[in-house]
Design an enzyme around this catalytic site. Structure first.
Site, PDB file in Angstrom:
ATOM      1  NE  ARG A  81       6.261   1.187   2.145  1.00  0.00           N
ATOM      2  CZ  ARG A  81       4.965   0.947   2.272  1.00  0.00           C
ATOM      3  NH1 ARG A  81       4.083   1.898   2.045  1.00  0.00           N
ATOM      4  NH2 ARG A  81       4.531  -0.232   2.651  1.00  0.00           N
ATOM      5  CG  HIS A 125       2.826  -3.996  -0.325  1.00  0.00           C
ATOM      6  ND1 HIS A 125       3.226  -2.703  -0.069  1.00  0.00           N
ATOM      7  CD2 HIS A 125       1.548  -3.898  -0.737  1.00  0.00           C
ATOM      8  CE1 HIS A 125       2.220  -1.865  -0.318  1.00  0.00           C
ATOM      9  NE2 HIS A 125       1.194  -2.568  -0.730  1.00  0.00           N
ATOM     10  CD  GLU A 170      -2.363  -0.314   3.638  1.00  0.00           C
ATOM     11  OE1 GLU A 170      -3.195  -1.043   3.082  1.00  0.00           O
ATOM     12  OE2 GLU A 170      -2.267   0.911   3.412  1.00  0.00           O
ATOM     13  CG  ASN A 297       0.487   2.989   4.341  1.00  0.00           C
ATOM     14  OD1 ASN A 297       1.581   3.534   4.505  1.00  0.00           O
ATOM     15  ND2 ASN A 297       0.378   1.766   3.874  1.00  0.00           N
ATOM     16  CE1 TYR A 299      -3.650   6.096  -0.757  1.00  0.00           C
ATOM     17  CE2 TYR A 299      -3.378   4.624   1.125  1.00  0.00           C
ATOM     18  CZ  TYR A 299      -2.942   5.106  -0.094  1.00  0.00           C
ATOM     19  OH  TYR A 299      -1.807   4.611  -0.654  1.00  0.00           O
ATOM     20  CD  GLU A 356       0.751   2.597   0.775  1.00  0.00           C
ATOM     21  OE1 GLU A 356      -0.472   2.728   0.540  1.00  0.00           O
ATOM     22  OE2 GLU A 356       1.320   1.506   0.842  1.00  0.00           O
TER      23      GLU A 356
HETATM   24  C1  FCB Z   1      -2.886   0.780   0.154  1.00  0.00           C
HETATM   25  C2  FCB Z   1      -1.919  -0.277  -0.303  1.00  0.00           C
HETATM   26  C3  FCB Z   1      -1.308  -0.001  -1.652  1.00  0.00           C
HETATM   27  C4  FCB Z   1      -2.296   0.619  -2.609  1.00  0.00           C
HETATM   28  C5  FCB Z   1      -2.972   1.810  -1.977  1.00  0.00           C
HETATM   29  C6  FCB Z   1      -3.934   2.513  -2.876  1.00  0.00           C
HETATM   30  O1  FCB Z   1      -3.838   0.203   0.983  1.00  0.00           O
HETATM   31  O2  FCB Z   1      -0.874  -0.413   0.618  1.00  0.00           O
HETATM   32  O3  FCB Z   1      -0.771  -1.201  -2.130  1.00  0.00           O
HETATM   33  O4  FCB Z   1      -3.209  -0.347  -2.986  1.00  0.00           O
HETATM   34  O5  FCB Z   1      -3.640   1.388  -0.826  1.00  0.00           O
END
Ligand code: FCB
Length: 453
Positions: A81, A125, A170, A297, A299, A356
């Site tokens: 990607r 992006h 995002e 995405n 985290y 992500e």
């Molecule tokens: C996400 C973004 C990517 C990168 C990661 C750590 O929010 O999409 O560009 O910054 O975090």
């Protein structure tokens, strides 16, 4: 005695891969006819970026894409990607097309396909053409129409070879970091503009899906990548629970509901009152285009408490004590399972693609030239175990992409945050596959991950 690890197997055609974005890796910010984006402008403003760093050279991927594709092949990636810089394709964000810009992505796509790697381009992006920001940016409805035009022309130019398209990355971050907190380009701090931007980003997504469908073969799969997190209250107090619900409405439901249900959450509209933009039924219908997949995405989770000082939503994120942390967020793998099953139950996306997932680690080369990023291996493994759990619970997952292929420019945090499966020496641009990269290659080779229980 320790239980022997079990190998959790994934579906046969699972798309293992990695993700990047244009401004974070390409460099070559003014080469071959590229126009200026809001990030080119923003990085030059003093005080905005860690140590005044910029993406002007980044990791020089624009010149090293072949070497980077070879790295991907070495890791055994099935999918890659990346994002297309709008300003390479249309330097002013509308009208004139810069053929050299399209050629770069066309060549990259051929390079990937030759190596059996599925290209997964993202159309946007964060790097809005500066010319469009000068005309008002995402708070202006016009910008959504320009985006649809751009989506159509990229679709016509590259669509014969692209199996998966992502419209936006995002939109929450584009709108909120760009126009509310001002931490990202264009650095504006205005709630009204942030909300208008949100609506126009969503509208532009719907219009871009229509434009792509008209331009690309029917077999192409089209989706969007949202940053989503489970939101948990900091305590059982009523106040904190209400704050968590408000935060969830802004972070998750403000995007999921228009896209999948064709409406904004009532709670959001009520909470924001006169600040909420006028929205027509027609716009909502456009936004709710059928999608082939939802990109997630992930985290971390968000833990939230009541905060009367925070405007409008009266909620603020906290770092709960006694937990495990990375340099940026709490480490909370079970949140991925919680999120995936919730999204599946509430919205029934056709497919789900983890677009992500990753973690920043203060990596460096050891004396023998190796990078031993055990923390990243642990993070990724734990998240893959949760991904597998979600598959078993019936979530139709098609793939998992690590953020990121390479260490790169982490927006306002500059080069301090290293997310790569590959270490980059930012002086020499030398690439070294990290321990996590080797480990991930093993996961791909056996199409499975060892249970960490
Ligand atoms: C996400 C973004 C990517 C990168 C990661 C750590 O929010 O999409 O560009 O910054 O975090």
């Amino acid at each position: 005695m320790m239980k022997p690890a079990r190998l959790l197997k994934f579906p046969p055609d699972f798309l293992w891969g990695a993700a990047t974005s244009a401004y974070q890796i390409e460099g070559a910010w003014n080469e071959d006819g590229k126009g200026a984006s809001i990030w080119d402008t923003f990085c030059r403003q003093p005080g905005k970026i860690y140590r005044g760093q910029t993406g002007e050279t980044a990791v020089d991927h624009y010149h090293r894409y072949k070497e980077d594709a070879a790295l991907m092949a070495e890791l055994g990636l099935k999918a890659y990607r990346f994002s297309i810089a709008w300003t390479r394709v249309q330097p002013e964000g509308s009208g004139r097309v810069n053929q050299k810009g399209l050629d770069f992505y066309s060549t990259l796509i051929d390079e990937l396909l030759q190596r059996g790697i599925q290209p997964v381009p993202t159309l946007f992006h964060y790097d809005l053409p500066q010319a469009l920001q000068d005309a008002g940016g995402w708070p202006q409805r016009e910008t959504a129409l320009r985006f649809a035009e751009y989506a159509g022309l990229v679709g016509r130019a590259l669509g014969d070879r692209v199996p998966y398209w992502i419209t936006h990355n995002e939109p929450f971050v584009t709108a909120m970091a760009g126009y509310f907190s001002g931490e990202h380009a264009p650095g504006i701090q205005d709630p009204l503009q942030a909300l208008r931007a949100t609506h126009h980003l969503l509208l532009s997504h719907g219009l871009a899906v229509q434009a792509l469908r008209a331009a690309v073969p029917e077999s192409a799969q089209i989706g969007i990548a949202l940053n989503l997190s489970p939101v948990h209250p900091a305590s059982d107090e009523k106040n904190d629970q209400m704050a968590a619900a408000a935060f969830d409405a802004v972070l998750n439901r403000a995007f999921l509901e228009p896209i999948f249900l064709g409406q904004y959450p009532l709670q959001l509209v009520a909470m924001l009152g006169p600040l909420f933009p006028e929205v027509s039924q027609e716009d909502l219908t456009t936004i709710a285009q059928p999608l082939d997949f939802l990109g997630v995405n992930y985290y971390s989770r968000a833990v939230v408490r009541h905060d009367p000082n925070f405007p409008l939503i009266q909620a603020a994120q906290v770092m709960p004590p006694g937990r495990e942390y990375s340099m940026m967020w709490e480490i909370y793998p079970e949140g991925l399972y919680e999120l995936l099953t919730r999204v599946w139950q509430d919205y029934r996306p056709k497919r789900v693609f983890i677009t992500e997932n990753g973690v920043p680690v203060p990596d460096d080369l050891d004396a023998d030239g190796q990078v031993r990023d055990e923390r990243r291996v642990r993070y990724l493994r734990a998240h893959l175990v949760q991904t597998h759990r979600a598959l078993e619970a019936g979530v139709p997952l098609i793939g998992y992409l690590v953020w990121s292929l390479l260490d790169n420019f982490e927006w306002a945090l500059g080069y301090r945050m290293r997310f790569g499966l590959t270490f980059v020496d930012f002086e020499t641009q030398q690439r070294t596959i990290k321990q996590s990269g080797r480990w991930f290659a093993g996961v791909i080779a056996q199409n499975g991950v060892e249970d960490d229980a």
